[in-house]
Scaffold this active site. Structure first.
Site, short mmCIF file in Angstrom:
data_model
loop_
_atom_site.label_atom_id
_atom_site.label_comp_id
_atom_site.label_asym_id
_atom_site.label_seq_id
_atom_site.Cartn_x
_atom_site.Cartn_y
_atom_site.Cartn_z
N HIS A 29 -7.10 4.87 1.11
CA HIS A 29 -7.30 6.15 0.41
C HIS A 29 -7.97 5.92 -0.93
O HIS A 29 -7.85 4.84 -1.53
CB HIS A 29 -5.97 6.90 0.24
CG HIS A 29 -4.96 6.19 -0.63
ND1 HIS A 29 -4.86 6.38 -1.99
CD2 HIS A 29 -4.00 5.28 -0.32
CE1 HIS A 29 -3.89 5.64 -2.47
NE2 HIS A 29 -3.34 4.95 -1.49
N ASP B 20 -7.74 8.41 -3.56
CA ASP B 20 -7.10 9.14 -4.65
C ASP B 20 -6.10 8.23 -5.35
O ASP B 20 -5.67 7.21 -4.82
CB ASP B 20 -6.41 10.40 -4.14
CG ASP B 20 -5.28 10.09 -3.15
OD1 ASP B 20 -5.55 9.35 -2.19
OD2 ASP B 20 -4.14 10.57 -3.34
N ASP C 242 -3.99 0.30 -5.91
CA ASP C 242 -3.52 1.38 -5.05
C ASP C 242 -4.48 2.57 -5.13
O ASP C 242 -4.26 3.51 -5.87
CB ASP C 242 -2.11 1.80 -5.48
CG ASP C 242 -1.47 2.79 -4.53
OD1 ASP C 242 -1.91 2.89 -3.37
OD2 ASP C 242 -0.52 3.47 -4.96
N GLU D 114 -3.59 10.98 -0.50
CA GLU D 114 -2.41 10.30 0.01
C GLU D 114 -1.24 10.36 -0.96
O GLU D 114 -0.08 10.44 -0.54
CB GLU D 114 -2.78 8.83 0.30
CG GLU D 114 -1.69 8.04 1.03
CD GLU D 114 -0.69 7.38 0.09
OE1 GLU D 114 0.37 6.95 0.58
OE2 GLU D 114 -0.97 7.29 -1.12
N GLU D 115 -1.51 10.31 -2.24
CA GLU D 115 -0.44 10.12 -3.22
C GLU D 115 0.50 11.31 -3.36
O GLU D 115 1.66 11.14 -3.73
CB GLU D 115 -1.04 9.78 -4.60
CG GLU D 115 -1.81 8.46 -4.64
CD GLU D 115 -0.90 7.25 -4.53
OE1 GLU D 115 0.31 7.41 -4.31
OE2 GLU D 115 -1.42 6.13 -4.65
N HIS E 257 1.17 2.46 -9.78
CA HIS E 257 1.77 3.67 -10.34
C HIS E 257 2.29 3.47 -11.76
O HIS E 257 2.87 4.39 -12.34
CB HIS E 257 2.92 4.20 -9.46
CG HIS E 257 2.47 4.72 -8.13
ND1 HIS E 257 3.21 5.64 -7.41
CD2 HIS E 257 1.37 4.47 -7.38
CE1 HIS E 257 2.58 5.91 -6.28
NE2 HIS E 257 1.46 5.21 -6.24
#
Length: 458
Positions: free
Chosen positions: A97, A99, A130, A161-162, A425
């Site tokens: 992904h 995003d 990520d 996705e997040e 994150h």
């Protein structure tokens, strides 16, 4: 790469990837500069910029069949691309992904999160690990074969996705679009730098809300405290029953097993979790058993007034939300029902609780020992020069479960360019360039080994 090299050796693949790395690094930096955050309150334009950049990189890599999948509802476009392999070759679906999550706590970053910075052999920036490095890693693997891999490759690269997306539930509605012999989910990485790791399981998740009301309104605790039923005290007593004195989950009916694969050492886990010196860990057993192959219960929210400005009152109502992480092979609804039964059976201070079951998401356990599984282990071991280990993930990736439902016969393999120290994150997220390079080599080797294995089983 010369056309006559239909089956390049490991050393040839390694040399080819090394020559590709300056360009791949530059493209990763370009992609990380785009603040492609897919949630409310952030502009959608960067998502489309990231989408368009990836499409251009695929075209540059010789990919000609590229489609844009747009699903009803607010979601960024999903890139669906196909690179045909030789006749009779297996099909490998690769997912990642583009995003990212927001870059909160800017003051904790050593460099601006969307100004990717190279230092100490790594690229720092939001989304590096990520999962934009994994997107670039997929593109790099195609370039090893000049866009003509020994397997048919399907690329599925999404942009939401997040924070949840209609795409999470889409694959079972169109299983033919995702048909493949094997799938590589490139949204994970190794347990630590230098230790190649294949993720073989993901825990499931379930939410439960527990509440009670005892008085018509809050009452002065000087006048009523000591006899009036305090809803907050009752709720705290109930929540305390969810764990024993060691910190192990004390709810009957939740599956827990020893973990026998790779895992963090206790010192590593303490460092990664930033546990203050001298404090004990929760629970007993190995780290892997506690965070991967056993349940975890967390109180993620509780209604209570803040300490500053607190009023001397007996609470008339109380409410909390509980998150339950579930063994990869236990149905999340089954585990949730066990937690609900436990809470409904309690009578803290003689008071009944109102328990409401919330959302659930099943975990995932890969089938081990198939041809793609063996090819992936071999590719990882060759690329890193160390025997590949097996690990699990404590968090859920909803799309993995959706893909498993849509195409249950496909082998699911989870590996990528990040590692347990990448701080996804969090502030100062980074990807090690050496890990990215090895991940590209591993994907290319996997294509080749799986093609040979598949051919041999025909």
């Amino acid at each position: 790469m010369p056309e006559e090299s239909a089956s390049p050796s490991y050393s040839t693949i390694k040399e080819t990837v090394a020559a590709l790395m300056p360009e791949l690094e530059s493209e990763l930096v370009e992609l990380v500069r785009i603040p492609s955050i897919a949630t409310e309150g952030f502009p959608s334009k960067p998502l489309f910029e990231a989408h368009d950049l990836i499409v251009s990189l695929l075209e540059k890599s010789g990919v000609t069949k590229i489609e844009k999948l747009e699903i009803t509802g607010k979601t960024a476009p999903v890139i669906i691309a196909t690179v045909p392999g030789p006749a009779g070759s297996p099909t490998v679906l690769m997912y990642s992904h583009y995003d990212v999550v927001p870059a909160d706590d800017i003051e904790l970053w050593d460099s601006p999160p969307f100004e990717p910075t190279r230092r100490d052999g790594a690229i720092y920036g939001r989304g590096t690990a990520d999962s934009k490095a994994n997107v670039i890693g997929m593109i790099g693997a195609l370039r090893v074969f000049d866009g003509k891999p020994p397997v048919t490759v399907k690329l599925v690269i999404e942009g939401q996705e997040e924070f949840g997306s209609p795409f999470d539930n889409y694959p079972p509605e169109a299983p033919e679009l995702f048909a493949a012999d094997a799938m590589v989910i490139a949204d994970v990485g190794s347990v630590r730098p230098g230790s190649p790791t294949l993720t073989v399981a993901l825990r499931g998740s379930a939410q439960v809300i527990v509440e009670l009301a005892t008085l018509g309104a809050d009452k002065h605790n000087g006048l009523y405290g000591g006899a009036a039923p305090d809803a907050r005290l009752a709720l705290i007593r109930a929540l305390a029953s969810l764990h024993d004195d060691n910190g192990d989950v004390a709810v009957d009916g939740l599956l827990r097993e020893p973990w026998t694969g790779s895992s963090y050492t206790e010192d590593e886990f303490r460092t990664l979790a930033e546990i203050r010196d001298g404090l004990p860990l929760l629970g007993t057993g190995g780290i892997g058993e506690r965070i991967w192959s056993g349940p975890a219960i967390t109180v993620t929210g509780i209604d209570a007034p803040p300490v500053d400005g607190a009023v001397n009152a007996v609470a008339s109502t109380a409410r909390a939300v509980i998150n339950l992480r579930v063994h990869p092979r236990q149905p999340a609804t089954e585990a949730q029902a066990a937690l609900v039964r436990h809470l409904e059976a309690l009578r803290p201070f003689g008071l009944a609780l109102t328990v409401t079951a919330g959302e659930t998401g099943d975990g995932f356990a890969a089938t081990e020992g198939g041809p793609a599984f063996d090819a992936a282990l071999s590719a990882l071991s060759q690329s890193w020069g160390e025997p590949a280990g097996l690990m699990a993930g404590g968090g859920s990736i909803p799309l993995v479960m959706a893909l498993d439902t849509a195409v249950p016969t496909a082998e699911k393999l989870l590996f990528g360019a990040t590692d347990g120290y990448a701080n996804i994150h969090g502030p100062n997220e980074r990807v090690l360039l050496d890990e990215l390079e090895k991940a590209v080599v591993a994907k290319a080797l996997f294509f080749q080994e799986y093609a040979h294995t598949f051919e041999g089983k025909k």
